[in-house]
Design a protein around this motif. Sequence first.
Motif, PDB file in Angstrom:
ATOM      1  N   UNK A   8       0.829  -1.193   0.000  1.00  0.00           N
ATOM      2  CA  UNK A   8       0.000   0.000   0.000  1.00  0.00           C
ATOM      3  C   UNK A   8       0.866   1.246   0.000  1.00  0.00           C
ATOM      4  N   UNK A   9       1.897   1.231   0.841  1.00  0.00           N
ATOM      5  CA  UNK A   9       2.838   2.355   0.925  1.00  0.00           C
ATOM      6  C   UNK A   9       4.212   1.792   1.278  1.00  0.00           C
ATOM      7  N   UNK A  10       5.165   1.943   0.374  1.00  0.00           N
ATOM      8  CA  UNK A  10       6.518   1.477   0.648  1.00  0.00           C
ATOM      9  C   UNK A  10       7.163   2.337   1.732  1.00  0.00           C
ATOM     10  N   UNK A  11       7.960   1.718   2.562  1.00  0.00           N
ATOM     11  CA  UNK A  11       8.618   2.398   3.675  1.00  0.00           C
ATOM     12  C   UNK A  11       9.941   2.982   3.187  1.00  0.00           C
ATOM     13  N   UNK A  12      10.201   4.268   3.413  1.00  0.00           N
ATOM     14  CA  UNK A  12      11.457   4.865   2.940  1.00  0.00           C
ATOM     15  C   UNK A  12      12.630   4.547   3.852  1.00  0.00           C
ATOM     16  N   UNK A  13      13.810   4.852   3.391  1.00  0.00           N
ATOM     17  CA  UNK A  13      14.994   4.811   4.240  1.00  0.00           C
ATOM     18  C   UNK A  13      14.745   5.708   5.449  1.00  0.00           C
ATOM     19  N   UNK A  14      14.957   5.167   6.644  1.00  0.00           N
ATOM     20  CA  UNK A  14      14.689   5.921   7.859  1.00  0.00           C
ATOM     21  C   UNK A  14      13.290   5.753   8.399  1.00  0.00           C
ATOM     22  N   UNK A  15      12.422   5.083   7.641  1.00  0.00           N
ATOM     23  CA  UNK A  15      11.038   4.871   8.077  1.00  0.00           C
ATOM     24  C   UNK A  15      10.921   3.663   8.998  1.00  0.00           C
ATOM     25  N   UNK A  16       9.689   3.341   9.351  1.00  0.00           N
ATOM     26  CA  UNK A  16       9.438   2.311  10.362  1.00  0.00           C
ATOM     27  C   UNK A  16       8.866   1.028   9.764  1.00  0.00           C
ATOM     28  N   UNK A  17       9.388  -0.095  10.240  1.00  0.00           N
ATOM     29  CA  UNK A  17       8.790  -1.403  10.022  1.00  0.00           C
ATOM     30  C   UNK A  17       7.761  -1.615  11.129  1.00  0.00           C
ATOM     31  N   UNK A  65      22.470   2.001   1.153  1.00  0.00           N
ATOM     32  CA  UNK A  65      21.954   1.300   2.322  1.00  0.00           C
ATOM     33  C   UNK A  65      20.539   1.775   2.638  1.00  0.00           C
ATOM     34  N   UNK A  66      19.777   0.881   3.251  1.00  0.00           N
ATOM     35  CA  UNK A  66      18.384   1.117   3.608  1.00  0.00           C
ATOM     36  C   UNK A  66      18.248   0.756   5.075  1.00  0.00           C
ATOM     37  N   UNK A  67      17.951   1.729   5.920  1.00  0.00           N
ATOM     38  CA  UNK A  67      17.916   1.515   7.362  1.00  0.00           C
ATOM     39  C   UNK A  67      16.531   1.814   7.912  1.00  0.00           C
ATOM     40  N   UNK A  68      16.000   0.890   8.711  1.00  0.00           N
ATOM     41  CA  UNK A  68      14.650   1.026   9.239  1.00  0.00           C
ATOM     42  C   UNK A  68      14.576   0.487  10.661  1.00  0.00           C
ATOM     43  N   UNK A  69      13.747   1.106  11.470  1.00  0.00           N
ATOM     44  CA  UNK A  69      13.551   0.701  12.862  1.00  0.00           C
ATOM     45  C   UNK A  69      12.193   0.019  13.008  1.00  0.00           C
TER      46      UNK A  69
END
Length: 295
Positions: free
Chosen positions: A118-127, A288-292
Amino acid sequence: MRFVTCSLPGAGSGPAILSPDGTAVTPLHWLGLDYDTLWEAIPFLTPQVRSGLSLALTGLPSLPPDMATFSSPIPAPAQDVICLGINYMDHSDEAEKYSAEAFATRHQDAIYFSKRVTQAVPDGGFIEAHTDLVQKLDYECELAVVLGKDARDVPAGQSREYVFGYTILNDVSARDVQTAHKQWYFGKSLDGFTPMGPCIVTADEFDTYPPRLGIRSFVNGEKRQDSNTGLQIFDIDHVICELSRGMTLKAGTIIATGTPAGVGMGMDPPRFLKPGDVVRCEIDGIGSLTNTVRG
């Protein structure tokens, strides 16, 4: 060339070009390309057009990336992401050890499934952890392919011209939901389960096809995955040629090519994600792709 989607002061929100060194952002509409989304622009960003854009960039102003708010390159894909399952032999071994019933395969044919985004999570976004539904949350660092034009009946060995570029995709997976339903769609498609980015790097930036790129992931700084995309069982050419025999793959289609060993379910004992964990996915030549993880 690197393409992103971002919001910039005085320039609105939309697709933009990121300089090779990552120090400058130029909105596409400053170059006379008025597209609201990168997905819409991709069919028109042919190699010839990109060559002209490169020349035009030298005479245009740009903005520093710290002034931008970045989204995923394709924040809302027009169609589900096509995914490859069990596409590295070492991941096949660890998956079958975790659950032979769910993951055993003879590797005679590629395993395909789709992932709702529905909405892809960006670099820095939340899982999103979805703790009310999920107890076994996992990560999968993958090379994603973005098609640049419609592909139908592509002959073997001739898929390169259909590839627009590559990005990083974390195929976040709820292992308990995934295995309970005997198919993978639900356990792969919850909201917040598709971090993707930080940019799309065009295919002409890489010397080989399919590219052989180092691929790694880290959880809270601990290296978990460390492999190379050249070790895929079914490579990008095979996938595009096979799928396009009976199905039109539209420009902008995203194909996630599978993950190597080192995911949480493959550890002894399994180590799944929890709220507060930080997952970083890396692929050479892309970034790199980083997510919290958020509970």
